[in-house]
Design a protein around this motif. Structure first.
Motif, PDB file in Angstrom:
ATOM      1  N   VAL A   1       8.496   6.749  -0.690  1.00  0.00           N
ATOM      2  CA  VAL A   1       9.811   6.569  -0.077  1.00  0.00           C
ATOM      3  C   VAL A   1      10.819   6.342  -1.202  1.00  0.00           C
ATOM      4  N   VAL A   2      11.829   7.195  -1.249  1.00  0.00           N
ATOM      5  CA  VAL A   2      12.877   7.072  -2.267  1.00  0.00           C
ATOM      6  C   VAL A   2      14.002   6.243  -1.653  1.00  0.00           C
TER       7      VAL A   2
ATOM      8  N   PRO B   1      14.293  12.848   4.884  1.00  0.00           N
ATOM      9  CA  PRO B   1      13.305  12.413   5.881  1.00  0.00           C
ATOM     10  C   PRO B   1      13.536  13.129   7.206  1.00  0.00           C
ATOM     11  N   GLY B   2      12.453  13.482   7.860  1.00  0.00           N
ATOM     12  CA  GLY B   2      12.563  14.173   9.145  1.00  0.00           C
ATOM     13  C   GLY B   2      12.733  13.201  10.293  1.00  0.00           C
ATOM     14  N   PRO B   3      12.884  13.717  11.496  1.00  0.00           N
ATOM     15  CA  PRO B   3      13.111  12.865  12.664  1.00  0.00           C
ATOM     16  C   PRO B   3      11.927  11.948  12.990  1.00  0.00           C
ATOM     17  N   VAL B   4      10.709  12.372  12.713  1.00  0.00           N
ATOM     18  CA  VAL B   4       9.546  11.527  13.003  1.00  0.00           C
ATOM     19  C   VAL B   4       9.559  10.310  12.073  1.00  0.00           C
ATOM     20  N   PHE B   5       9.778  10.547  10.777  1.00  0.00           N
ATOM     21  CA  PHE B   5       9.848   9.424   9.835  1.00  0.00           C
ATOM     22  C   PHE B   5      10.992   8.492  10.218  1.00  0.00           C
ATOM     23  N   SER B   6      12.132   9.055  10.523  1.00  0.00           N
ATOM     24  CA  SER B   6      13.305   8.248  10.880  1.00  0.00           C
ATOM     25  C   SER B   6      13.083   7.429  12.143  1.00  0.00           C
ATOM     26  N   ALA B   7      12.238   7.913  13.043  1.00  0.00           N
ATOM     27  CA  ALA B   7      11.951   7.165  14.275  1.00  0.00           C
ATOM     28  C   ALA B   7      11.169   5.885  13.980  1.00  0.00           C
ATOM     29  N   PHE B   8      10.394   5.890  12.889  1.00  0.00           N
ATOM     30  CA  PHE B   8       9.576   4.731  12.555  1.00  0.00           C
ATOM     31  C   PHE B   8      10.148   3.897  11.412  1.00  0.00           C
ATOM     32  N   TRP B   9      11.090   4.440  10.655  1.00  0.00           N
ATOM     33  CA  TRP B   9      11.664   3.741   9.511  1.00  0.00           C
ATOM     34  C   TRP B   9      13.165   3.559   9.762  1.00  0.00           C
ATOM     35  N   PRO B  10      13.575   2.368  10.187  1.00  0.00           N
ATOM     36  CA  PRO B  10      14.968   2.157  10.598  1.00  0.00           C
ATOM     37  C   PRO B  10      15.960   1.942   9.452  1.00  0.00           C
ATOM     38  N   PHE B  11      15.472   1.932   8.200  1.00  0.00           N
ATOM     39  CA  PHE B  11      16.348   1.646   7.066  1.00  0.00           C
ATOM     40  C   PHE B  11      16.781   2.934   6.377  1.00  0.00           C
ATOM     41  N   ALA B  12      17.921   2.872   5.718  1.00  0.00           N
ATOM     42  CA  ALA B  12      18.415   4.039   4.979  1.00  0.00           C
ATOM     43  C   ALA B  12      17.487   4.342   3.808  1.00  0.00           C
ATOM     44  N   CYS B  13      17.276   5.611   3.552  1.00  0.00           N
ATOM     45  CA  CYS B  13      16.548   6.022   2.352  1.00  0.00           C
ATOM     46  C   CYS B  13      17.103   7.374   1.924  1.00  0.00           C
ATOM     47  N   THR B  14      16.929   7.670   0.647  1.00  0.00           N
ATOM     48  CA  THR B  14      17.400   8.947   0.116  1.00  0.00           C
ATOM     49  C   THR B  14      16.514  10.083   0.590  1.00  0.00           C
ATOM     50  N   GLY B  15      15.224   9.797   0.717  1.00  0.00           N
ATOM     51  CA  GLY B  15      14.295  10.817   1.165  1.00  0.00           C
ATOM     52  C   GLY B  15      12.867  10.456   0.836  1.00  0.00           C
ATOM     53  N   LEU B  16      12.023  11.466   0.861  1.00  0.00           N
ATOM     54  CA  LEU B  16      10.596  11.301   0.584  1.00  0.00           C
ATOM     55  C   LEU B  16      10.212  12.215  -0.566  1.00  0.00           C
ATOM     56  N   ALA B  17       9.189  11.813  -1.296  1.00  0.00           N
ATOM     57  CA  ALA B  17       8.701  12.615  -2.417  1.00  0.00           C
ATOM     58  C   ALA B  17       7.205  12.386  -2.552  1.00  0.00           C
ATOM     59  N   LEU B  18       6.577  13.143  -3.422  1.00  0.00           N
ATOM     60  CA  LEU B  18       5.173  12.933  -3.747  1.00  0.00           C
ATOM     61  C   LEU B  18       5.077  12.489  -5.199  1.00  0.00           C
ATOM     62  N   VAL B  19       4.301  11.431  -5.432  1.00  0.00           N
ATOM     63  CA  VAL B  19       3.994  10.976  -6.783  1.00  0.00           C
ATOM     64  C   VAL B  19       2.476  10.924  -6.876  1.00  0.00           C
TER      65      VAL B  19
ATOM     66  N   GLY C   1       0.786  -1.221   0.000  1.00  0.00           N
ATOM     67  CA  GLY C   1       0.000   0.000   0.000  1.00  0.00           C
ATOM     68  C   GLY C   1       0.822   1.276   0.000  1.00  0.00           C
ATOM     69  N   VAL C   2       2.137   1.147  -0.137  1.00  0.00           N
ATOM     70  CA  VAL C   2       3.053   2.291  -0.097  1.00  0.00           C
ATOM     71  C   VAL C   2       3.721   2.434  -1.460  1.00  0.00           C
ATOM     72  N   LEU C   3       3.994   3.676  -1.866  1.00  0.00           N
ATOM     73  CA  LEU C   3       4.775   3.900  -3.080  1.00  0.00           C
ATOM     74  C   LEU C   3       6.253   3.965  -2.733  1.00  0.00           C
ATOM     75  N   TRP C   4       7.062   3.330  -3.578  1.00  0.00           N
ATOM     76  CA  TRP C   4       8.510   3.291  -3.421  1.00  0.00           C
ATOM     77  C   TRP C   4       9.130   3.735  -4.733  1.00  0.00           C
ATOM     78  N   ALA C   5      10.265   4.415  -4.659  1.00  0.00           N
ATOM     79  CA  ALA C   5      10.970   4.839  -5.865  1.00  0.00           C
ATOM     80  C   ALA C   5      12.416   4.357  -5.790  1.00  0.00           C
ATOM     81  N   VAL C   6      12.899   3.851  -6.922  1.00  0.00           N
ATOM     82  CA  VAL C   6      14.264   3.346  -7.045  1.00  0.00           C
ATOM     83  C   VAL C   6      14.919   4.105  -8.191  1.00  0.00           C
ATOM     84  N   PRO C   7      16.145   4.607  -8.017  1.00  0.00           N
ATOM     85  CA  PRO C   7      16.818   5.241  -9.149  1.00  0.00           C
ATOM     86  C   PRO C   7      16.821   4.275 -10.343  1.00  0.00           C
ATOM     87  N   ALA C   8      16.306   4.744 -11.473  1.00  0.00           N
ATOM     88  CA  ALA C   8      16.107   3.872 -12.631  1.00  0.00           C
ATOM     89  C   ALA C   8      17.406   3.227 -13.117  1.00  0.00           C
ATOM     90  N   HIS C   9      18.530   3.901 -12.968  1.00  0.00           N
ATOM     91  CA  HIS C   9      19.777   3.316 -13.474  1.00  0.00           C
ATOM     92  C   HIS C   9      20.249   2.129 -12.630  1.00  0.00           C
TER      93      HIS C   9
END
Length: 98
Positions: free
Chosen positions: A82-83, A58-76, A13-21
């Motif tokens: 989650v990028v 990602p802000g501190p609230v997101f980081s508190a609930f998401w323990p994995f590395a991510c580039t950031g957040l975006a809107l699609v 139910g979540v959108l995820w983005a991966v660098p296409a290359h």
């Protein structure tokens, strides 16, 4: 703006983005997969490629609930996305790990 295109897919139910290359193959069908190097990320649906992601850290609230590395957040299409950080694929998305 993010200068590189990203492949967007839906899982849990979540959108995820991966660098296409980083995408080496797509498996379509009943159980779609996004292959990134020697790993496969499971998807419920592959939505396509976008080159217009405005990625924010990602802000501190997101980081508190998401323990994995991510580039950031975006809107699609007005949905939070989650990028993912290349090479730091979350185990819950990697086929055979969840």
């Amino acid at each position: 703006m993010s200068p590189s295109p990203h492949l967007v897919f839906r899982r849990f139910g979540v959108l995820w983005a991966v660098p296409a290359h980083h995408v080496t193959a797509l498996v379509v069908g009943k159980s779609p997969e996004v292959r990134v190097g020697d790993q496969s990320l499971e998807a419920d649906a592959v939505l396509g490629v976008t080159s217009e992601l405005k990625v924010v850290a990602p802000g501190p609230v997101f980081s508190a609930f998401w323990p994995f590395a991510c580039t950031g957040l975006a809107l699609v299409n007005r949905e939070p996305t989650v990028v993912l950080a290349p090479g730091a694929w979350p185990p819950l998305l990697v086929k055979g790990e969840s």
